[in-house]
Structures are given as C-alpha cells and as structure tokens.
Design a protein around this motif. Structure first.
Motif, PDB file in Angstrom:
ATOM      1  N   LEU A 169       0.813  -1.206   0.000  1.00 43.59           N
ATOM      2  CA  LEU A 169       0.000   0.000   0.000  1.00 43.59           C
ATOM      3  C   LEU A 169       0.852   1.264   0.000  1.00 43.59           C
ATOM      4  O   LEU A 169       0.334   2.363  -0.212  1.00 43.59           O
ATOM      5  CB  LEU A 169      -0.920   0.003   1.220  1.00 43.59           C
ATOM      6  CG  LEU A 169      -1.908  -1.167   1.304  1.00 43.59           C
ATOM      7  CD1 LEU A 169      -2.744  -1.053   2.573  1.00 43.59           C
ATOM      8  CD2 LEU A 169      -2.804  -1.200   0.079  1.00 43.59           C
ATOM      9  N   TYR A 170       2.147   1.101   0.231  1.00 40.45           N
ATOM     10  CA  TYR A 170       3.080   2.227   0.253  1.00 40.45           C
ATOM     11  C   TYR A 170       4.169   1.952  -0.790  1.00 40.45           C
ATOM     12  O   TYR A 170       4.601   0.813  -0.962  1.00 40.45           O
ATOM     13  CB  TYR A 170       3.703   2.391   1.635  1.00 40.45           C
ATOM     14  CG  TYR A 170       2.685   2.473   2.758  1.00 40.45           C
ATOM     15  CD1 TYR A 170       2.190   3.692   3.192  1.00 40.45           C
ATOM     16  CD2 TYR A 170       2.224   1.314   3.380  1.00 40.45           C
ATOM     17  CE1 TYR A 170       1.247   3.758   4.220  1.00 40.45           C
ATOM     18  CE2 TYR A 170       1.284   1.371   4.406  1.00 40.45           C
ATOM     19  CZ  TYR A 170       0.799   2.594   4.818  1.00 40.45           C
ATOM     20  OH  TYR A 170      -0.126   2.647   5.828  1.00 40.45           O
ATOM     21  N   ASP A 171       4.620   2.989  -1.453  1.00 36.52           N
ATOM     22  CA  ASP A 171       5.574   2.793  -2.551  1.00 36.52           C
ATOM     23  C   ASP A 171       7.022   3.058  -2.153  1.00 36.52           C
ATOM     24  O   ASP A 171       7.908   3.114  -3.000  1.00 36.52           O
ATOM     25  CB  ASP A 171       5.203   3.685  -3.742  1.00 36.52           C
ATOM     26  CG  ASP A 171       5.164   5.167  -3.383  1.00 36.52           C
ATOM     27  OD1 ASP A 171       5.553   5.514  -2.247  1.00 36.52           O
ATOM     28  OD2 ASP A 171       4.736   5.970  -4.238  1.00 36.52           O
ATOM     29  N   ASP A 172       7.253   3.225  -0.857  1.00 36.34           N
ATOM     30  CA  ASP A 172       8.606   3.602  -0.418  1.00 36.34           C
ATOM     31  C   ASP A 172       9.058   2.772   0.775  1.00 36.34           C
ATOM     32  O   ASP A 172       9.665   3.279   1.712  1.00 36.34           O
ATOM     33  CB  ASP A 172       8.654   5.088  -0.067  1.00 36.34           C
ATOM     34  CG  ASP A 172       7.562   5.491   0.940  1.00 36.34           C
ATOM     35  OD1 ASP A 172       6.732   4.627   1.283  1.00 36.34           O
ATOM     36  OD2 ASP A 172       7.545   6.655   1.371  1.00 36.34           O
ATOM     37  N   VAL A 173       8.754   1.470   0.740  1.00 34.27           N
ATOM     38  CA  VAL A 173       9.104   0.592   1.859  1.00 34.27           C
ATOM     39  C   VAL A 173      10.435  -0.100   1.586  1.00 34.27           C
ATOM     40  O   VAL A 173      10.651  -0.653   0.501  1.00 34.27           O
ATOM     41  CB  VAL A 173       8.014  -0.469   2.102  1.00 34.27           C
ATOM     42  CG1 VAL A 173       8.363  -1.315   3.321  1.00 34.27           C
ATOM     43  CG2 VAL A 173       6.647   0.195   2.284  1.00 34.27           C
ATOM     44  N   ILE A 174      11.318  -0.066   2.578  1.00 39.10           N
ATOM     45  CA  ILE A 174      12.619  -0.730   2.475  1.00 39.10           C
ATOM     46  C   ILE A 174      12.695  -1.789   3.572  1.00 39.10           C
ATOM     47  O   ILE A 174      12.570  -1.479   4.765  1.00 39.10           O
ATOM     48  CB  ILE A 174      13.771   0.280   2.628  1.00 39.10           C
ATOM     49  CG1 ILE A 174      13.704   1.326   1.510  1.00 39.10           C
ATOM     50  CG2 ILE A 174      15.123  -0.435   2.615  1.00 39.10           C
ATOM     51  CD1 ILE A 174      14.712   2.453   1.667  1.00 39.10           C
ATOM     52  N   PHE A 175      12.894  -3.044   3.159  1.00 37.99           N
ATOM     53  CA  PHE A 175      12.934  -4.161   4.093  1.00 37.99           C
ATOM     54  C   PHE A 175      14.378  -4.545   4.402  1.00 37.99           C
ATOM     55  O   PHE A 175      15.154  -4.875   3.497  1.00 37.99           O
ATOM     56  CB  PHE A 175      12.203  -5.373   3.520  1.00 37.99           C
ATOM     57  CG  PHE A 175      10.721  -5.196   3.400  1.00 37.99           C
ATOM     58  CD1 PHE A 175       9.884  -5.449   4.475  1.00 37.99           C
ATOM     59  CD2 PHE A 175      10.150  -4.763   2.206  1.00 37.99           C
ATOM     60  CE1 PHE A 175       8.513  -5.284   4.379  1.00 37.99           C
ATOM     61  CE2 PHE A 175       8.782  -4.600   2.091  1.00 37.99           C
ATOM     62  CZ  PHE A 175       7.964  -4.851   3.182  1.00 37.99           C
ATOM     63  N   ILE A 176      14.713  -4.509   5.692  1.00 37.63           N
ATOM     64  CA  ILE A 176      16.033  -4.913   6.179  1.00 37.63           C
ATOM     65  C   ILE A 176      15.865  -6.194   6.996  1.00 37.63           C
ATOM     66  O   ILE A 176      15.081  -6.227   7.949  1.00 37.63           O
ATOM     67  CB  ILE A 176      16.656  -3.820   7.076  1.00 37.63           C
ATOM     68  CG1 ILE A 176      16.833  -2.512   6.308  1.00 37.63           C
ATOM     69  CG2 ILE A 176      17.978  -4.306   7.674  1.00 37.63           C
ATOM     70  CD1 ILE A 176      17.834  -2.617   5.180  1.00 37.63           C
ATOM     71  N   GLY A 177      16.602  -7.234   6.633  1.00 40.50           N
ATOM     72  CA  GLY A 177      16.555  -8.479   7.385  1.00 40.50           C
ATOM     73  C   GLY A 177      17.891  -8.771   8.037  1.00 40.50           C
ATOM     74  O   GLY A 177      18.941  -8.588   7.415  1.00 40.50           O
TER      75      GLY A 177
END
Length: 290
Positions: A169-177
């Motif tokens: 739903l958001y176009d600026d998500v950054i996933f850090i694992g």
C-alpha cells in the motif's frame, strides 16, 4: 520512506531499529504480537527504556492480557501510526518478528472488523464452543461465558481475506533483514533465555497466581510452558528445555515465512562489531532512497 527491520528472535532487531531511528530521524512501531501486552516484558524481550535511547516507540504496552487485540486492531493502529509519524516529517520504522502483523500493516489484507462480531453475544454456550472447536484444539475454560465470547471473537476476527498479498500500500518501503549462522543464533537464543530465566519465572508466576489463562499467555513462548510447570504437569528442567527448543523452531519458521512473503535484503550480523552491520544497512537504505 518506511523502514522495516525483520528477522528471527535474538538476532539484534531492537538494536538495529534504534540506531536507524537515530540516523534517519525515525520513530519505531512495534511489530511483535506479544509486546502489545502490558506485563509481558521479560519473555517477549521487550525493549527497555535504556535500550530506547530516547527514541519514540509506538504500540508497546497498549492492552492487558485479558483484552481482545487482533490482527485487525494492529492493522488499524499501525497504519494510523505510520501516517502520524510521516506527518511529523519523520521516518516510520517497523520492527518485529510477527510477519502477519507486518503484512497486515503494509499490504492489501482485509480483516473482519470486531464491531461486526456482535452476533456472537447472542449465541448459546454450546454454539460458541462448537465454533471454537472448528479452529482446532486449545486450552480454554468452557464454563466461563465471557472467556468463550472473547475467544471466538478473537478467532473470527483473524479470518482474513487476502485481496492481493503482493500489493504494497506504500511505494517507499525498504525491508532490512538480519540473519546469522544457525549455530550462532541458537547459542544466542539459549544464552538469552538463561539470562532472563529468573525474572521470567517471577513474571509468569504473577499471571498464574491471578488465574489468568488468555490466548496471549497460552501462545507466548515461555509463558505457556511455565504454566505446565506451575500446574505440576512437567518438571522445571523439561519445560526450560522445551522453551529453548520451541524458540529455536520458531526462529526457523520466521526465516521461512519472511523469505516467502517479502522482498528482503538480508545482512549477516557482525556481533563483534555491530557498527559494520549498521553501515551496510545504511548504504543499502541510501541506495534505495534516491
């Protein structure tokens, strides 16, 4: 921009999220299903005031263990916090190991509103028990009408319709694992559990003495196992071994779930010099935020 920090238990998510919040002017949103409950501090490894380092944290200690708090509630609350933080010109940082909470907050999931479950109040005890059993076996006091109603409402509210599980739903998500070798992770899980054990026993004993047996306590690792000890159903040594094994198994499931559900950039944690892992994560975030 929204930053999401995920990974298995004991890998360093709390530390990473706080450091990122300091660097990127962020505020942290809890994404752990057990840390929303007041009093469940030790067994959930809830962030302490000292660990927060002055960073604002949201959705911690927002309800009692007897309360009905569902994925639907979290979805609504988390999305409100995301907008609230963004409107202040800050960066929302979701951190936790409960994958469904993160998916509910960020993806196109549709949950049942608990306000639409009032019909359950009019069901007979027998009808409620029958519906609860359709969800599987669970420990519950079937003579407690209030508990029956709240349990069925919680179960029904988590029936979900996935409109498009891959649609953010958001176009600026950054996933850090965050990740590490399995033997290192298991060693850290065992050592952390040993370090918290005395305080955890005291914490669980307080709930037990009050006769509280809610879903929050019946499903959280450490709490449900120690209840068996207090009920004289197993030895202390056995329940401690079970706690550690269950935590290790949970960590494996977390890896599998996140890998199958989200596009995550994984970083091997340098426990000897965490700043190196932080630098790598920041370089990646900056490269995605251009």
């Amino acid at each position: 921009m929204i930053i999401v920090v995920v990974g298995p238990t004991a890998v360093g998510k709390t530390k990473m999220s706080v450091e990122l919040a300091k660097i990127y002017n962020g505020e942290i949103i809890n994404a752990d299903s057990t840390q929303v409950y007041r009093g469940m501090d030790i067994g959930t490894a809830k962030v302490t005031k000292e660990e927060m380092q002055g960073i604002k944290h949201h959705l911690l200690d927002i309800c009692d263990v007897e309360d009905l708090y569902t994925v639907y509630d979290y979805q609504k609350d988390a999305r409100e916090k995301i907008e609230e933080i963004k409107n202040k010109g800050k960066i929302p940082i979701l951190v936790g190991g409960t994958g469904l909470y993160i998916k509910a907050a960020l993806y196109n999931y549709d949950f049942v509103d608990t306000d639409n479950l009032d019909y359950i109040d009019d069901l007979s005890d027998e009808e409620i028990i029958k519906k609860i059993k359709e969800y599987g076996d669970m420990e519950i006091d079937f003579s407690n009408r209030r508990r029956l109603v709240s349990t069925l409402k919680m179960l029904a509210s988590e029936d979900t319709q996935v409109l498009d599980k891959n649609h953010l739903l958001y176009d600026d998500v950054i996933f850090i694992g965050l990740t590490t070798k399995r033997d290192i992770l298991y060693e850290k899980i065992n050592k952390r559990f040993d370090a918290m054990l005395v305080n955890l026993v005291d914490e669980v004993k307080e709930f037990y003495k009050k006769g509280i047996r809610t879903k929050a306590l019946n499903t959280a690792i450490g709490y449900k196992e120690l209840y068996k000890f207090f009920d004289d159903e197993d030895t202390f040594a056995n329940v401690i071994d079970e706690c550690k094994q269950t935590t290790r198994n949970y960590a494996k499931r977390q890896y599998t779930w996140f890998n199958n559900q989200m596009e995550i950039k994984w970083f091997d944690v340098n426990f000897e010099d965490f700043s190196k892992t932080l630098d790598e994560a920041c370089l990646y975030i900056d490269s995605q935020n251009t």
